[in-house]
Design a protein around this motif. Sequence first.
Motif, PDB file in Angstrom:
ATOM      1  N   HIS A 115       9.885   4.257   2.924  1.00  0.00           N
ATOM      2  CA  HIS A 115       9.763   3.427   1.689  1.00  0.00           C
ATOM      3  C   HIS A 115      11.229   3.348   0.990  1.00  0.00           C
ATOM      4  O   HIS A 115      11.765   2.697   0.398  1.00  0.00           O
ATOM      5  N   ARG A 124       0.847   7.186  -0.457  1.00  0.00           N
ATOM      6  CA  ARG A 124       0.351   5.718  -0.363  1.00  0.00           C
ATOM      7  C   ARG A 124      -0.223   5.634  -1.681  1.00  0.00           C
ATOM      8  O   ARG A 124      -0.728   6.737  -2.194  1.00  0.00           O
ATOM      9  N   ASP A 134       4.449   0.757   8.624  1.00  0.00           N
ATOM     10  CA  ASP A 134       3.439   1.323   7.592  1.00  0.00           C
ATOM     11  C   ASP A 134       3.532   2.889   7.395  1.00  0.00           C
ATOM     12  O   ASP A 134       2.734   3.455   7.448  1.00  0.00           O
ATOM     13  N   VAL A 183       5.230   5.513   5.204  1.00  0.00           N
ATOM     14  CA  VAL A 183       5.495   5.932   3.621  1.00  0.00           C
ATOM     15  C   VAL A 183       6.944   6.373   3.659  1.00  0.00           C
ATOM     16  O   VAL A 183       7.656   6.437   2.953  1.00  0.00           O
ATOM     17  N   ARG A 219       0.760  -1.003  -0.094  1.00  0.00           N
ATOM     18  CA  ARG A 219       0.075  -0.043   0.003  1.00  0.00           C
ATOM     19  C   ARG A 219       1.007   1.150  -0.090  1.00  0.00           C
ATOM     20  O   ARG A 219       0.215   2.334   0.146  1.00  0.00           O
ATOM     21  N   LEU A 220       2.057   0.985  -0.103  1.00  0.00           N
ATOM     22  CA  LEU A 220       2.957   2.416  -0.183  1.00  0.00           C
ATOM     23  C   LEU A 220       4.003   2.356  -1.298  1.00  0.00           C
ATOM     24  O   LEU A 220       4.466   1.393  -1.953  1.00  0.00           O
TER      25      LEU A 220
END
Length: 219
Positions: free
Chosen positions: A198, A129, A193, A195, A123-124
Amino acid sequence: MLTTGICHYPVPGVDPPRDRGAAFTERGGRWNEQTGASGRPLCRNRAQPAIPTAKGARRGDQYRSARPRAASGGRHGDRRKDGRRRVVTGDGEMQGGGSNWEAITTAAQYKLDNLTLIIDHNRLQQGARLADTNNLAPFPPKLEAFGWAVEEIDGHDMDQIVRALSADAVVPGKPRAVVAHPNKGNGISFMSDNVAWHHKVPSAEHYKQAMAELEEALQ
């Protein structure tokens, strides 16, 4: 086959590549802070495990390259015992261009049941997102509409992962998609979770805290 290549991700100990190669040194990781680079060093296969990788100028070029490999493996034999081709791609990459979806439709047309696509659906993506950019979720109904056999799994459950990639999971005449749901930074409080992580390069303090949390979780 990894569509982004190992070095899409921050690699501790990798200096900025001057010749598009990479060197593992004690200074690794500092270049991100000094230059403001995104933490995505490019590197040749010499700095990667001995697994097939493919990189393209556009998102999706890499998966498209696996399609003819699967076709040749299914019809003309393959050095691998099962003749299968497995491709790992990110959910963000599924947004790019049209070549991923072109390959998806063609694989179904030619009934490439020796091809498995694993979507890392965390989801990232870099900077945002998936839901805030071009949200293609949910993936299963779209893939099924193109004629693929689809399974969703917990991206942290190794039993589910192994079972999903086994020969027993193959549906004759259909390419297979495994939509894995992992949590990026799982098990690390400040990364989970988030971002920003990442592509962010951890400091020595971050690394120490992350390893302490993971070691505690294993006890």
